[in-house]
Design a protein around this motif. Structure first.
Motif, PDB file in Angstrom:
ATOM      1  N   ARG A  22       0.836  23.745  71.236  1.00  0.00           N
ATOM      2  CA  ARG A  22      -0.339  24.495  71.693  1.00  0.00           C
ATOM      3  C   ARG A  22      -0.076  25.113  73.058  1.00  0.00           C
ATOM      4  O   ARG A  22      -0.464  26.256  73.331  1.00  0.00           O
ATOM      5  CB  ARG A  22      -1.563  23.566  71.740  1.00  0.00           C
ATOM      6  CG  ARG A  22      -2.812  24.208  72.325  1.00  0.00           C
ATOM      7  CD  ARG A  22      -3.318  25.335  71.416  1.00  0.00           C
ATOM      8  NE  ARG A  22      -4.464  25.988  72.001  1.00  0.00           N
ATOM      9  CZ  ARG A  22      -4.399  27.123  72.728  1.00  0.00           C
ATOM     10  NH1 ARG A  22      -3.234  27.698  72.966  1.00  0.00           N
ATOM     11  NH2 ARG A  22      -5.491  27.659  73.213  1.00  0.00           N
ATOM     12  N   THR A  61      -6.239  30.908  71.534  1.00  0.00           N
ATOM     13  CA  THR A  61      -7.066  29.830  70.993  1.00  0.00           C
ATOM     14  C   THR A  61      -7.462  30.138  69.560  1.00  0.00           C
ATOM     15  O   THR A  61      -7.427  29.257  68.690  1.00  0.00           O
ATOM     16  CB  THR A  61      -8.314  29.625  71.874  1.00  0.00           C
ATOM     17  OG1 THR A  61      -7.882  29.358  73.211  1.00  0.00           O
ATOM     18  CG2 THR A  61      -9.162  28.476  71.380  1.00  0.00           C
ATOM     19  N   ASN A  95      -6.429  27.846  66.289  1.00  0.00           N
ATOM     20  CA  ASN A  95      -7.448  27.271  65.420  1.00  0.00           C
ATOM     21  C   ASN A  95      -7.340  27.773  63.985  1.00  0.00           C
ATOM     22  O   ASN A  95      -7.578  27.019  63.039  1.00  0.00           O
ATOM     23  CB  ASN A  95      -8.835  27.507  66.001  1.00  0.00           C
ATOM     24  CG  ASN A  95      -9.082  26.653  67.222  1.00  0.00           C
ATOM     25  OD1 ASN A  95      -8.465  25.608  67.403  1.00  0.00           O
ATOM     26  ND2 ASN A  95      -9.967  27.098  68.086  1.00  0.00           N
ATOM     27  N   SER A 151      -6.377  25.377  60.973  1.00  0.00           N
ATOM     28  CA  SER A 151      -7.274  25.238  59.815  1.00  0.00           C
ATOM     29  C   SER A 151      -6.501  25.339  58.510  1.00  0.00           C
ATOM     30  O   SER A 151      -6.701  24.552  57.582  1.00  0.00           O
ATOM     31  CB  SER A 151      -8.367  26.309  59.853  1.00  0.00           C
ATOM     32  OG  SER A 151      -9.219  26.107  60.950  1.00  0.00           O
ATOM     33  N   SER A 206      -4.521  17.824  65.272  1.00  0.00           N
ATOM     34  CA  SER A 206      -5.709  17.627  66.105  1.00  0.00           C
ATOM     35  C   SER A 206      -5.438  17.972  67.563  1.00  0.00           C
ATOM     36  O   SER A 206      -6.345  18.347  68.298  1.00  0.00           O
ATOM     37  CB  SER A 206      -6.241  16.201  65.985  1.00  0.00           C
ATOM     38  OG  SER A 206      -5.344  15.290  66.583  1.00  0.00           O
ATOM     39  N   THR A 260      -4.955  22.254  67.594  1.00  0.00           N
ATOM     40  CA  THR A 260      -6.210  23.005  67.584  1.00  0.00           C
ATOM     41  C   THR A 260      -7.068  22.538  68.749  1.00  0.00           C
ATOM     42  O   THR A 260      -6.877  21.455  69.279  1.00  0.00           O
ATOM     43  CB  THR A 260      -6.967  22.801  66.260  1.00  0.00           C
ATOM     44  OG1 THR A 260      -7.235  21.414  66.090  1.00  0.00           O
ATOM     45  CG2 THR A 260      -6.161  23.326  65.080  1.00  0.00           C
ATOM     46  N   THR A 261      -8.039  23.363  69.129  1.00  0.00           N
ATOM     47  CA  THR A 261      -8.773  23.009  70.340  1.00  0.00           C
ATOM     48  C   THR A 261     -10.189  23.558  70.340  1.00  0.00           C
ATOM     49  O   THR A 261     -10.400  24.742  70.538  1.00  0.00           O
ATOM     50  CB  THR A 261      -8.006  23.498  71.584  1.00  0.00           C
ATOM     51  OG1 THR A 261      -8.791  23.255  72.726  1.00  0.00           O
ATOM     52  CG2 THR A 261      -7.624  24.941  71.513  1.00  0.00           C
ATOM     53  N   TYR A 262     -11.141  22.682  70.086  1.00  0.00           N
ATOM     54  CA  TYR A 262     -12.540  23.106  70.123  1.00  0.00           C
ATOM     55  C   TYR A 262     -13.034  23.254  71.558  1.00  0.00           C
ATOM     56  O   TYR A 262     -13.786  24.182  71.861  1.00  0.00           O
ATOM     57  CB  TYR A 262     -13.433  22.119  69.365  1.00  0.00           C
ATOM     58  CG  TYR A 262     -14.854  22.605  69.335  1.00  0.00           C
ATOM     59  CD1 TYR A 262     -15.250  23.549  68.410  1.00  0.00           C
ATOM     60  CD2 TYR A 262     -15.786  22.158  70.263  1.00  0.00           C
ATOM     61  CE1 TYR A 262     -16.543  24.042  68.397  1.00  0.00           C
ATOM     62  CE2 TYR A 262     -17.080  22.641  70.266  1.00  0.00           C
ATOM     63  CZ  TYR A 262     -17.451  23.585  69.331  1.00  0.00           C
ATOM     64  OH  TYR A 262     -18.726  24.073  69.330  1.00  0.00           O
ATOM     65  N   PHE A 276     -12.011  26.530  73.006  1.00  0.00           N
ATOM     66  CA  PHE A 276     -12.790  27.550  72.307  1.00  0.00           C
ATOM     67  C   PHE A 276     -14.199  27.647  72.899  1.00  0.00           C
ATOM     68  O   PHE A 276     -14.698  28.737  73.178  1.00  0.00           O
ATOM     69  CB  PHE A 276     -12.840  27.218  70.811  1.00  0.00           C
ATOM     70  CG  PHE A 276     -13.932  27.899  70.045  1.00  0.00           C
ATOM     71  CD1 PHE A 276     -13.905  29.263  69.826  1.00  0.00           C
ATOM     72  CD2 PHE A 276     -14.989  27.174  69.526  1.00  0.00           C
ATOM     73  CE1 PHE A 276     -14.910  29.893  69.107  1.00  0.00           C
ATOM     74  CE2 PHE A 276     -15.991  27.776  68.809  1.00  0.00           C
ATOM     75  CZ  PHE A 276     -15.960  29.151  68.593  1.00  0.00           C
ATOM     76  N   THR A 288     -13.726  33.319  64.902  1.00  0.00           N
ATOM     77  CA  THR A 288     -13.149  31.983  64.766  1.00  0.00           C
ATOM     78  C   THR A 288     -13.616  31.311  63.486  1.00  0.00           C
ATOM     79  O   THR A 288     -12.810  30.742  62.738  1.00  0.00           O
ATOM     80  CB  THR A 288     -13.497  31.114  65.990  1.00  0.00           C
ATOM     81  OG1 THR A 288     -12.908  31.720  67.148  1.00  0.00           O
ATOM     82  CG2 THR A 288     -12.985  29.696  65.843  1.00  0.00           C
ATOM     83  N   GLY A 338     -11.217  30.989  60.397  1.00  0.00           N
ATOM     84  CA  GLY A 338     -10.923  29.571  60.188  1.00  0.00           C
ATOM     85  C   GLY A 338     -11.275  29.112  58.789  1.00  0.00           C
ATOM     86  O   GLY A 338     -10.487  28.415  58.140  1.00  0.00           O
TER      87      GLY A 338
END
Length: 113
Positions: free
Chosen positions: A21, A34, A38, A42, A67, A70-72, A75, A94, A98
Motif C-alpha cells: 500500500r 486510495t 480499494n 475488493s 486488510s 486496502t484502507t477505509y 478513504f 469507490t 469496488g
C-alpha cells in the motif's frame, strides 16, 4: 486446538500488504491511489474468498495482506478533505468500482475453484 501459526501468517501478510500500500501510494498519490488500492483489494478479496480453501492461506491473504493493503480510514479522511462535490464523486466511484471489482472477483473465484 487453535492453529498457532495463524497469527504469524496474519502478521506476515499485514507487513506485505502495508508495504504494498505504501509503494502504491508513492506511485499514485492521494485519492486516486486510495481508490486503486480499494478497488484492487475488493477484487482480490472476493477472488480469494471464492477460490482459496486453505485456512492458513486465506488468513494470510485476507486478514493479513488485503486488510492492510486496502484502507477505509484514508478513504474517509481524503473524502472529507475534498469538499462536498468531489467528496461525493469519490464515494460514488469507490463504491461503484469496488462492488464491480468484487463481483468480478466472485465470478473469477468460482471459475478458478
Amino acid at each position: 486446538m487453535a492453529d498457532r501459526l495463524l497469527p504469524v501468517l496474519v502478521a506476515a501478510g499485514g507487513f506485505l500488504g502495508a508495504a504494498g500500500r505504501y509503494l502504491l501510494g508513492t506511485v499514485v498519490a492521494g485519492p486516486p491511489g486510495t481508490l486503486a488500492a480499494n478497488v484492487v483489494g475488493s477484487f482480490a478479496l472476493a477472488l480469494v474468498v471464492g477460490a482459496v480453501r486453505s485456512t492458513r492461506l486465506r488468513a494470510f491473504l485476507t486478514t493479513g495482506l488485503l486488510s492492510s493493503f486496502t484502507t477505509y480510514s484514508t478513504f474517509a479522511v481524503e473524502t472529507a478533505s475534498l469538499g462536498p462535490a468531489l467528496g461525493f464523486i469519490n464515494v460514488a466511484a469507490t463504491y461503484a468500482l469496488g462492488f464491480a471489482a468484487a463481483l468480478l472477483g466472485v465470478v473469477a473465484g468460482r471459475r478458478w475453484a
